[in-house]
Enzyme design. Structure first.
Site, PDB file in Angstrom:
ATOM      1  N   CYS A   4       5.528 -10.367  -1.532  1.00  0.00           N
ATOM      2  CA  CYS A   4       5.615  -8.836  -1.372  1.00  0.00           C
ATOM      3  C   CYS A   4       7.000  -8.556  -0.745  1.00  0.00           C
ATOM      4  O   CYS A   4       7.275  -8.802   0.242  1.00  0.00           O
ATOM      5  CB  CYS A   4       4.545  -8.144  -0.756  1.00  0.00           C
ATOM      6  N   CYS A   7       6.543  -6.627   2.510  1.00  0.00           N
ATOM      7  CA  CYS A   7       6.188  -7.515   3.506  1.00  0.00           C
ATOM      8  C   CYS A   7       7.290  -8.619   3.877  1.00  0.00           C
ATOM      9  O   CYS A   7       7.336  -8.522   5.291  1.00  0.00           O
ATOM     10  CB  CYS A   7       5.146  -8.504   2.981  1.00  0.00           C
ATOM     11  N   HIS A  46      -0.408  -5.076   4.565  1.00  0.00           N
ATOM     12  CA  HIS A  46      -0.299  -4.909   3.057  1.00  0.00           C
ATOM     13  C   HIS A  46      -1.251  -4.040   2.791  1.00  0.00           C
ATOM     14  O   HIS A  46      -2.295  -4.550   2.646  1.00  0.00           O
ATOM     15  CB  HIS A  46      -0.155  -6.188   2.624  1.00  0.00           C
ATOM     16  N   ASN A  86       4.215   7.375  -5.044  1.00  0.00           N
ATOM     17  CA  ASN A  86       4.192   6.859  -6.502  1.00  0.00           C
ATOM     18  C   ASN A  86       2.964   6.016  -6.577  1.00  0.00           C
ATOM     19  O   ASN A  86       3.208   4.828  -5.633  1.00  0.00           O
ATOM     20  CB  ASN A  86       5.491   6.314  -7.061  1.00  0.00           C
ATOM     21  N   GLY A  92       4.524   5.578 -11.283  1.00  0.00           N
ATOM     22  CA  GLY A  92       5.783   5.134 -11.555  1.00  0.00           C
ATOM     23  C   GLY A  92       6.114   4.184 -10.286  1.00  0.00           C
ATOM     24  O   GLY A  92       7.289   4.181  -9.834  1.00  0.00           O
ATOM     25  N   HIS A  99       4.061   2.864   0.008  1.00  0.00           N
ATOM     26  CA  HIS A  99       5.128   3.489   0.783  1.00  0.00           C
ATOM     27  C   HIS A  99       5.069   5.184   0.355  1.00  0.00           C
ATOM     28  O   HIS A  99       4.784   5.398  -0.687  1.00  0.00           O
ATOM     29  CB  HIS A  99       6.200   2.821   0.504  1.00  0.00           C
ATOM     30  N   HIS A 101       8.071   8.106   0.217  1.00  0.00           N
ATOM     31  CA  HIS A 101       9.393   8.475   0.331  1.00  0.00           C
ATOM     32  C   HIS A 101       9.403   9.636   1.201  1.00  0.00           C
ATOM     33  O   HIS A 101       8.792  10.768   0.724  1.00  0.00           O
ATOM     34  CB  HIS A 101       9.899   8.663  -1.298  1.00  0.00           C
TER      35      HIS A 101
END
Ligand code: 5GP
Ligand code: ZN
Length: 113
Positions: A4, A7, A46, A86, A92, A99, A101
């Site tokens: 990942c 990670c 994760h 997303n 997307g 995460h 943004h």
């Protein structure tokens, strides 16, 4: 999750320009910004996507949003900002580690395409 990307960023195997870090989360600048300020906020643990958050991880999500608020303040985004997640293929999502943004520094329109 050895393969990942995020990670690896958490573990310092891939460098990042950090904005904030503690034992639970990491915030760093996006490598390909779509706004003058574009920060990614991730849990260190994760989690594949928003759809995969376990109920016992919901407290961590509240923690993340409190930190997003604080980071936006520290970055002086006084005129506002946008927080985007997303999720999955139709959402997307390109990196399979949850995460958010944080986008700011310009006036944005709505809706997106
Ligand atoms: P997604 O499309 O999954 O919501 O967003 C992934 C984001 O990660 C993209 O905005 C992309 O520019 C960013 N990204 C991908 N690889 C890297 C990297 O190695 N370093 C940093 N800082 N950002 C990355
Ligand atoms: Zn990961």
């Amino acid at each position: 999750m050895e393969e990942c990307l995020f990670c690896k960023i958490v573990q310092g195997e891939i460098p990042s320009k950090k904005v904030y870090e503690d034992d639970k989360i990491l915030a760093f600048y996006d490598i390909n910004p779509v706004a003058p300020i574009h920060v990614l906020i991730i849990p260190k643990v994760h989690i594949e996507s928003l759809a995969k958050i376990k109920n016992e991880q919901l407290e961590l999500m509240g923690y993340i949003f409190g930190k997003i608020r604080d980071i936006a303040k520290d970055l002086n985004l006084v005129k506002g900002y946008r927080v985007v997640n997303n999720c999955g293929q139709d959402g997307g999502q390109e990196v399979g580690h949850l995460h958010f943004h944080l986008l700011g520094g310009k006036s944005m329109t709505w809706p997106l395409g």
